[in-house]
Write a protein that holds these residues in place. Structure first.
Motif, PDB file in Angstrom:
ATOM      1  N   PHE A   1       0.813  -1.208   0.000  1.00  0.00           N
ATOM      2  CA  PHE A   1       0.000   0.000   0.000  1.00  0.00           C
ATOM      3  C   PHE A   1       0.851   1.264   0.000  1.00  0.00           C
ATOM      4  O   PHE A   1       0.408   2.309  -0.480  1.00  0.00           O
ATOM      5  N   THR A   2       2.070   1.178   0.523  1.00  0.00           N
ATOM      6  CA  THR A   2       2.954   2.347   0.495  1.00  0.00           C
ATOM      7  C   THR A   2       3.302   2.734  -0.935  1.00  0.00           C
ATOM      8  O   THR A   2       3.264   3.916  -1.300  1.00  0.00           O
TER       9      THR A   2
ATOM     10  N   ASN B   1       1.584   2.004  -3.571  1.00  0.00           N
ATOM     11  CA  ASN B   1       0.354   2.487  -4.203  1.00  0.00           C
ATOM     12  C   ASN B   1       0.095   3.945  -3.843  1.00  0.00           C
ATOM     13  O   ASN B   1      -0.333   4.737  -4.686  1.00  0.00           O
ATOM     14  N   ALA B   2       0.373   4.305  -2.575  1.00  0.00           N
ATOM     15  CA  ALA B   2       0.200   5.695  -2.157  1.00  0.00           C
ATOM     16  C   ALA B   2       1.186   6.605  -2.888  1.00  0.00           C
ATOM     17  O   ALA B   2       0.834   7.715  -3.305  1.00  0.00           O
TER      18      ALA B   2
ATOM     19  N   LEU C   1      -0.017   7.135  -6.343  1.00  0.00           N
ATOM     20  CA  LEU C   1      -1.149   8.065  -6.339  1.00  0.00           C
ATOM     21  C   LEU C   1      -0.664   9.503  -6.241  1.00  0.00           C
ATOM     22  O   LEU C   1      -1.157  10.389  -6.951  1.00  0.00           O
TER      23      LEU C   1
ATOM     24  N   ILE D   1      -2.632   3.547   8.353  1.00  0.00           N
ATOM     25  CA  ILE D   1      -3.042   4.297   7.163  1.00  0.00           C
ATOM     26  C   ILE D   1      -2.301   5.633   7.096  1.00  0.00           C
ATOM     27  O   ILE D   1      -1.833   6.045   6.027  1.00  0.00           O
TER      28      ILE D   1
ATOM     29  N   ILE E   1       1.207   4.889   5.977  1.00  0.00           N
ATOM     30  CA  ILE E   1       1.238   4.612   4.541  1.00  0.00           C
ATOM     31  C   ILE E   1       1.164   5.911   3.738  1.00  0.00           C
ATOM     32  O   ILE E   1       1.929   6.125   2.786  1.00  0.00           O
ATOM     33  N   LEU E   2       0.229   6.773   4.112  1.00  0.00           N
ATOM     34  CA  LEU E   2       0.059   8.037   3.391  1.00  0.00           C
ATOM     35  C   LEU E   2       1.298   8.921   3.516  1.00  0.00           C
ATOM     36  O   LEU E   2       1.708   9.571   2.544  1.00  0.00           O
TER      37      LEU E   2
ATOM     38  N   GLY F   1       4.054   7.364   1.412  1.00  0.00           N
ATOM     39  CA  GLY F   1       3.713   7.568   0.005  1.00  0.00           C
ATOM     40  C   GLY F   1       3.940   9.002  -0.432  1.00  0.00           C
ATOM     41  O   GLY F   1       4.407   9.261  -1.547  1.00  0.00           O
TER      42      GLY F   1
END
Length: 238
Positions: free
Chosen positions: A23-24, A26-27, A30, A96, A99-100, A103
């Protein structure tokens, strides 16, 4: 029973590492895509990464190192942890936000490397030739991949990157070497780079990528040390 608990905790810890690592990236992707769209609409700067390069991150570069986390052995602190709440989830408010944050750092560094690439070559991004644009997007791609490899390795241990535990899983480092080989092929092998619309990058470009890795690693290690300090402070207060 103790052995079963130990194995279950180790499996959960490895799954958690993989999920957060995935997810990192993916962030970060993004952040890069949103940043690129803003730059395109405001200043007419071409997109900093293409679809095939994004797929190369998810399906080639990070896939094998994340899969190799399944061979990670138990870390010393595993059985010292309190029992996990069955209702607790891997993706919670704290994870979360982490991760954000990661990212945002990776994506920001990748975008900066993309823009600095044009600046070093004295070219306006709007007027860049196709070959130069391909090399610039490769800067974005490689920056994300190498920062993500640092991220995965750093998440393997509660003590960060600089610990003997990092040497406990040879399959992980074999997977990392394979991923680096994939990146080099996409960057320098003609028929492969043509498919991914990538271009070669020079030694100075690699220095900027290395700098991005070190900055990200520094941010992660400071974040980890601060977390340890706060936990210790709470324990002493209790």
């Amino acid at each position: 029973l103790v052995r079963a608990i130990r194995q279950g905790r180790t499996i959960f810890a490895n799954i958690k590492k993989g999920v957060l690592s995935c997810f990192t990236s993916n962030a970060a992707e993004l952040v890069v895509n949103i940043g690129s769209l803003v730059l395109l609409s405001v200043a007419g700067i071409p997109l900093s990464i293409n679809v095939l390069q994004l797929l190369a991150i998810d399906l080639l570069a990070e896939l094998f190192p994340i899969a190799a986390l399944g061979w990670d052995k138990e870390e010393g602190e595993t059985m010292k942890q309190k029992p996990r709440d069955p209702k607790a989830h891997i993706l919670n408010r704290r994870s979360i936000l982490d991760i954000l944050w990661c990212g945002l750092v990776i994506g920001g560094l990748a975008l900066l490397n993309y823009l600095w690439f044009f600046d070093r070559h004295g070219v306006n991004p709007q007027d860049a030739a196709t070959d130069l644009l391909y090399s610039a997007t490769t800067m974005t791609y490689v920056t994300i991949v190498f920062c993500q490899l640092v991220n995965i390795a750093q998440r393997r241990s509660v003590h960060g990157l600089f610990t003997k535990y990092q040497l406990s899983n040879r399959y992980f480092w074999i997977a990392v070497l394979f991923s680096i080989g994939v990146v080099l092929a996409i960057t320098y092998v003609p028929f492969v780079s043509q498919f991914f619309k990538s271009g070669p990058i020079g030694l100075i470009d690699w220095a900027f990528i290395g700098a991005a890795m070190l900055i990200f690693l520094g941010v992660r290690e400071v974040q980890r040390l601060w977390g340890e300090f706060r936990r210790k402070d709470v324990v002493e207060a209790v």
